[in-house]
Design an enzyme around this catalytic site. Structure first.
Site: not given
Ligand code: FNR
Length: 371
Positions: A172, A175, A177
């Site tokens: 990761h 975002h 982090y």
């Molecule tokens: C996330 N996302 C996310 N990204 C990541 O890199 N690590 C994580 O642990 C999380 N946690 C997370 C929890 C929840 C409940 C959501 C909805 C999203 C972001 C996720 O991986 C993704 O990039 C986004 O949700 C965009 O994709 P969708 O939902 O538009 O298909």
């Protein structure tokens, strides 16, 4: 556009240890259903259902690496410790039994652990410069000996993942982090060899990748997730131009990354429109590095994910034409689906068989429950 347009997305894809039967991945999504950091039967069943529903690659929720300062939450799973690793072994076996592939997302929150963590509250939050995403001081900065230890934590996490049968790892690096905090100039004010120019800011993440590569061997796939945007800072950018993006990605690739996973909130948005009217961040990433890429962001949904936690978090289903067109233009190899897969474990099978109107729309309840 008909379902035949999607046919290419249902062809196999292989790179190193990742052998996929189609191009669909589950995006990593934190669920916090693992008390004490241990994923249990309900978590295994949750991932198994997505694999059975046609998703070829499961990228797990973020899993905390062994640094006691990796995260604040006591219900986020760990990728260390016997109980957690036993739990993951059950998850891996359940997903493999459905013919799918699974990699954990390795996660260190850096400064986003905050100043009142529930997990290991006696440990001070650490980050590149002790600067929060809003530019204010928080916690402390890593010393250089901390950084040696930190690399070892990443390596141990990857080795643990390999030992329980995962098919690769995702780092990761997105975002805002930890790894992203090195890349972003707002959070990296270091004056050692890890701070300053863009090349220097990329050095620590690249050293983490190189150390993992040395540990896991040549064939074990390393996926790297990165993003322009940061949590609550959606206009943030680490690369203003394709040339800057190349400066970030090239050292990561040279260090041993196999697949890049640029995280965007809407996959169809052109990243550098002044250079190309359509190409998204995954397309640019593929063009610059030549590596396989994963696209992501609002696939099949009419609202972007930042809204998911709010009162208007529900999102209706949409047509997949933009995705099919992007695939036909060769912009990505794999597509990660997030909220749509929380809502509907059968989503990929429904797309394959053209049952688009049977997809279940996303609501906030899909975040609060683990089904
Ligand atoms: C996330 N996302 C996310 N990204 C990541 O890199 N690590 C994580 O642990 C999380 N946690 C997370 C929890 C929840 C409940 C959501 C909805 C999203 C972001 C996720 O991986 C993704 O990039 C986004 O949700 C965009 O994709 P969708 O939902 O538009 O298909």
């Amino acid at each position: 556009m008909t379902e035949t347009a999607s046919a290419g997305l249902f062809t196999p894809f292989e790179t190193k240890s990742l052998k996929l039967r189609n191009r669909f991945a589950m995006a990593p999504m934190t669920r916090a259903f693992s008390p004490g950091g241990v994923p249990r039967e309900n978590v295994a069943e949750y991932y198994r259902r997505r694999a059975a529903g046609g998703t070829s690659l499961i990228i797990t929720e973020g899993t905390l690496i062994p640094d006691p300062a990796a995260g604040p939450d006591t219900r986020v799973p760990h990728i260390y410790g016997e109980d957690s690793l036993d739990g993951w072994k059950s998850v891996v076996d359940a997903v493999h039994a459905e013919g799918s592939v699974i990699i954990p997302q390795l996660w260190h929150l850096g400064v986003q652990r905050g100043d009142s963590p529930r997990l290991n509250p006696e440990v001070t939050t650490v980050s590149p410069s002790g600067i929060a995403l809003d530019g204010t001081p928080l916690g402390r900065a890593f010393t250089s000996s901390d950084l040696d230890q930190l690399i070892q934590y990443w390596v141990d996490a990857a080795a643990n993942a390999k030992s329980v049968g995962f098919d690769g790892v995702e780092l990761h690096g997105a975002h805002g982090y930890l790894l992203d905090e090195f890349l972003w100039q707002t959070t990296n004010l270091r004056d050692d060899r890890f701070g300053g120019s863009l090349e220097a800011r990329t050095r620590f993440p690249a050293e983490v990748v190189a150390a993992i590569r040395a540990e896991v061997g040549d064939d074990f796939a390393i996926v790297y997730r990165y993003s322009q945007w940061k949590a609550d800072h959606y206009d943030a950018r680490i690369a203003q131009t394709p040339q800057e993006l190349e400066k970030i990605l090239t050292p990561l690739v040279d260090a041993g990354v196999d697949v890049l996973h640029p995280s965007t909130r809407r996959h169809w948005i052109p990243e550098f429109p002044e250079h190309d009217a359509t190409r998204g961040l995954a397309g640019w990433t593929k063009e610059i590095t030549g590596l396989p890429t994963i696209t992501v962001g609002s696939v099949g949904l009419d609202k972007e994910f930042g809204s998911a936690w709010g009162p208007d978090g529900a999102s209706g289903t949409t047509d997949l034409t933009p995705l099919f067109e992007q695939f036909e233009r060769g912009e990505f190899d794999i597509v990660a689906v997030g909220r749509a897969l929380l809502a509907d474990a059968e989503w990929v099978n429904k797309v394959e068989s053209g049952r688009l109107n049977e997809r279940i729309a996303f609501t906030r309840d899909h975040i609060t429950e683990l089904v």
